[in-house]
Write a protein that holds these residues in place. Structure first.
Motif, PDB file in Angstrom:
ATOM      1  N   GLU A  49      84.605   4.326  70.002  1.00 16.93           N
ATOM      2  CA  GLU A  49      84.855   2.903  70.131  1.00 16.93           C
ATOM      3  C   GLU A  49      83.660   2.202  70.770  1.00 16.93           C
ATOM      4  O   GLU A  49      82.919   2.804  71.554  1.00 16.93           O
ATOM      5  CB  GLU A  49      86.106   2.625  70.994  1.00 16.93           C
ATOM      6  CG  GLU A  49      87.391   3.263  70.531  1.00 16.93           C
ATOM      7  CD  GLU A  49      87.676   4.547  71.265  1.00 16.93           C
ATOM      8  OE1 GLU A  49      88.854   4.952  71.335  1.00 16.93           O
ATOM      9  OE2 GLU A  49      86.713   5.162  71.781  1.00 16.93           O
ATOM     10  N   SER A  50      83.532   0.930  70.452  1.00 19.65           N
ATOM     11  CA  SER A  50      82.519   0.095  71.093  1.00 19.65           C
ATOM     12  C   SER A  50      83.024  -1.342  71.090  1.00 19.65           C
ATOM     13  O   SER A  50      83.971  -1.675  70.361  1.00 19.65           O
ATOM     14  CB  SER A  50      81.180   0.199  70.367  1.00 19.65           C
ATOM     15  OG  SER A  50      81.301  -0.243  69.029  1.00 19.65           O
ATOM     16  N   LEU A  97      86.396  -5.212  68.848  1.00 20.92           N
ATOM     17  CA  LEU A  97      86.253  -3.782  69.069  1.00 20.92           C
ATOM     18  C   LEU A  97      85.984  -3.109  67.736  1.00 20.92           C
ATOM     19  O   LEU A  97      86.542  -3.497  66.709  1.00 20.92           O
ATOM     20  CB  LEU A  97      87.517  -3.199  69.694  1.00 20.92           C
ATOM     21  CG  LEU A  97      87.991  -3.822  71.014  1.00 20.92           C
ATOM     22  CD1 LEU A  97      89.217  -3.069  71.528  1.00 20.92           C
ATOM     23  CD2 LEU A  97      86.893  -3.838  72.041  1.00 20.92           C
ATOM     24  N   SER A  98      85.147  -2.089  67.790  1.00 22.15           N
ATOM     25  CA  SER A  98      84.834  -1.346  66.581  1.00 22.15           C
ATOM     26  C   SER A  98      85.045   0.139  66.825  1.00 22.15           C
ATOM     27  O   SER A  98      84.796   0.637  67.919  1.00 22.15           O
ATOM     28  CB  SER A  98      83.390  -1.596  66.154  1.00 22.15           C
ATOM     29  OG  SER A  98      83.095  -0.905  64.958  1.00 22.15           O
ATOM     30  N   CYS A  99      85.517   0.818  65.820  1.00 20.79           N
ATOM     31  CA  CYS A  99      85.754   2.256  65.896  1.00 20.79           C
ATOM     32  C   CYS A  99      85.036   2.909  64.733  1.00 20.79           C
ATOM     33  O   CYS A  99      85.360   2.646  63.571  1.00 20.79           O
ATOM     34  CB  CYS A  99      87.247   2.546  65.826  1.00 20.79           C
ATOM     35  SG  CYS A  99      87.688   4.297  65.706  1.00 20.79           S
ATOM     36  N   TRP A 142      95.032   1.042  66.895  1.00 15.14           N
ATOM     37  CA  TRP A 142      94.437   0.691  68.187  1.00 15.14           C
ATOM     38  C   TRP A 142      95.559   0.687  69.224  1.00 15.14           C
ATOM     39  O   TRP A 142      96.537  -0.041  69.083  1.00 15.14           O
ATOM     40  CB  TRP A 142      93.782  -0.687  68.127  1.00 15.14           C
ATOM     41  CG  TRP A 142      92.454  -0.709  67.461  1.00 15.14           C
ATOM     42  CD1 TRP A 142      92.191  -1.061  66.163  1.00 15.14           C
ATOM     43  CD2 TRP A 142      91.192  -0.377  68.048  1.00 15.14           C
ATOM     44  NE1 TRP A 142      90.850  -0.968  65.911  1.00 15.14           N
ATOM     45  CE2 TRP A 142      90.208  -0.543  67.054  1.00 15.14           C
ATOM     46  CE3 TRP A 142      90.789   0.046  69.314  1.00 15.14           C
ATOM     47  CZ2 TRP A 142      88.851  -0.306  67.286  1.00 15.14           C
ATOM     48  CZ3 TRP A 142      89.441   0.282  69.543  1.00 15.14           C
ATOM     49  CH2 TRP A 142      88.504   0.099  68.534  1.00 15.14           C
ATOM     50  N   THR A 171      84.815   2.634  59.314  1.00  8.83           N
ATOM     51  CA  THR A 171      85.032   1.952  60.597  1.00  8.83           C
ATOM     52  C   THR A 171      86.329   1.148  60.574  1.00  8.83           C
ATOM     53  O   THR A 171      86.778   0.702  59.508  1.00  8.83           O
ATOM     54  CB  THR A 171      83.877   1.005  60.934  1.00  8.83           C
ATOM     55  OG1 THR A 171      83.742   0.034  59.895  1.00  8.83           O
ATOM     56  CG2 THR A 171      82.566   1.752  61.097  1.00  8.83           C
ATOM     57  N   TYR A 188      91.236   0.388  75.699  1.00  7.71           N
ATOM     58  CA  TYR A 188      91.644   0.375  74.295  1.00  7.71           C
ATOM     59  C   TYR A 188      91.128   1.631  73.600  1.00  7.71           C
ATOM     60  O   TYR A 188      89.950   1.988  73.747  1.00  7.71           O
ATOM     61  CB  TYR A 188      91.115  -0.872  73.599  1.00  7.71           C
ATOM     62  CG  TYR A 188      91.906  -2.114  73.954  1.00  7.71           C
ATOM     63  CD1 TYR A 188      91.818  -2.676  75.217  1.00  7.71           C
ATOM     64  CD2 TYR A 188      92.762  -2.706  73.033  1.00  7.71           C
ATOM     65  CE1 TYR A 188      92.555  -3.807  75.561  1.00  7.71           C
ATOM     66  CE2 TYR A 188      93.498  -3.840  73.355  1.00  7.71           C
ATOM     67  CZ  TYR A 188      93.392  -4.371  74.625  1.00  7.71           C
ATOM     68  OH  TYR A 188      94.134  -5.483  74.956  1.00  7.71           O
ATOM     69  N   TYR A 189      92.031   2.264  72.855  1.00  4.82           N
ATOM     70  CA  TYR A 189      91.715   3.505  72.164  1.00  4.82           C
ATOM     71  C   TYR A 189      91.919   3.350  70.661  1.00  4.82           C
ATOM     72  O   TYR A 189      92.922   2.785  70.215  1.00  4.82           O
ATOM     73  CB  TYR A 189      92.623   4.638  72.636  1.00  4.82           C
ATOM     74  CG  TYR A 189      92.514   4.982  74.100  1.00  4.82           C
ATOM     75  CD1 TYR A 189      93.311   4.349  75.041  1.00  4.82           C
ATOM     76  CD2 TYR A 189      91.616   5.961  74.535  1.00  4.82           C
ATOM     77  CE1 TYR A 189      93.218   4.671  76.390  1.00  4.82           C
ATOM     78  CE2 TYR A 189      91.517   6.296  75.877  1.00  4.82           C
ATOM     79  CZ  TYR A 189      92.324   5.646  76.801  1.00  4.82           C
ATOM     80  OH  TYR A 189      92.226   5.973  78.129  1.00  4.82           O
ATOM     81  N   CYS A 190      90.994   3.905  69.921  1.00  7.10           N
ATOM     82  CA  CYS A 190      91.141   4.023  68.479  1.00  7.10           C
ATOM     83  C   CYS A 190      91.735   5.402  68.194  1.00  7.10           C
ATOM     84  O   CYS A 190      91.386   6.385  68.861  1.00  7.10           O
ATOM     85  CB  CYS A 190      89.771   3.880  67.825  1.00  7.10           C
ATOM     86  SG  CYS A 190      89.739   4.183  66.057  1.00  7.10           S
ATOM     87  N   GLY A 223      89.637   8.350  70.157  1.00  6.28           N
ATOM     88  CA  GLY A 223      88.344   8.047  70.729  1.00  6.28           C
ATOM     89  C   GLY A 223      88.418   8.148  72.238  1.00  6.28           C
ATOM     90  O   GLY A 223      89.473   8.414  72.816  1.00  6.28           O
ATOM     91  N   THR A 226      87.612   2.267  75.360  1.00  6.45           N
ATOM     92  CA  THR A 226      86.676   1.245  75.811  1.00  6.45           C
ATOM     93  C   THR A 226      87.444   0.230  76.653  1.00  6.45           C
ATOM     94  O   THR A 226      88.544  -0.175  76.296  1.00  6.45           O
ATOM     95  CB  THR A 226      85.969   0.572  74.614  1.00  6.45           C
ATOM     96  OG1 THR A 226      84.974  -0.336  75.093  1.00  6.45           O
ATOM     97  CG2 THR A 226      86.934  -0.187  73.715  1.00  6.45           C
TER      98      THR A 226
END
Length: 122
Positions: A4-5, A18-20, A34, A76, A92-94, A113, A116
């Motif tokens: 994640e970012s 947010l991106s995974c 998410w 993604t 937050y988790y993917c 993930g 984040t």
């Protein structure tokens, strides 16, 4: 592997994306979700998407504010978060489910993930 970012600190009413990114394998046949977990609270599913099934889920607390999307070509999953509130503060988790269809229980997600942090100041 899921990474994640995009987390960070934002004022109430602001937005974050947010991106995974998935690597090592494709998750096109898995529902993607998410989750978030605030201190002292259970991990909750805020949004999920199944590209193959064409379905999307949003938790009641984020409906109308968050948007989940998937880019299979780039492997993604993104979470657009608007009108953020202090109560959205959490890690937050993917995650990728073991099923193609969307499931809401964290126990049915096998890949996670590292998380984040999202902090919304009021």
């Amino acid at each position: 592997q899921l990474v994640e970012s995009g987390g960070g600190l934002v004022q109430a009413g602001g937005s974050l994306i947010l991106s995974c990114a998935a690597s090592g394998r494709t998750f096109s046949n898995h529902a993607m979700g998410w989750f978030r977990q605030a201190p002292g609270k259970e991990r909750e599913l805020v949004a999920a998407i199944s590209w193959s099934a064409g379905t999307i889920y949003y938790g009641d607390s984020v409906k109308g504010r968050f948007t989940i999307s998937i880019d299979n070509a780039k492997n993604t999953v993104a979470l657009q978060m608007n009108s953020l509130k202090a109560e959205d503060t959490a890690v937050y988790y993917c995650a990728a489910a073991r099923t193609l269809t969307i499931v809401t229980s964290a126990f049915l997600y096998d890949y996670w993930g590292q998380g984040t942090q999202v902090t919304v100041s009021s």
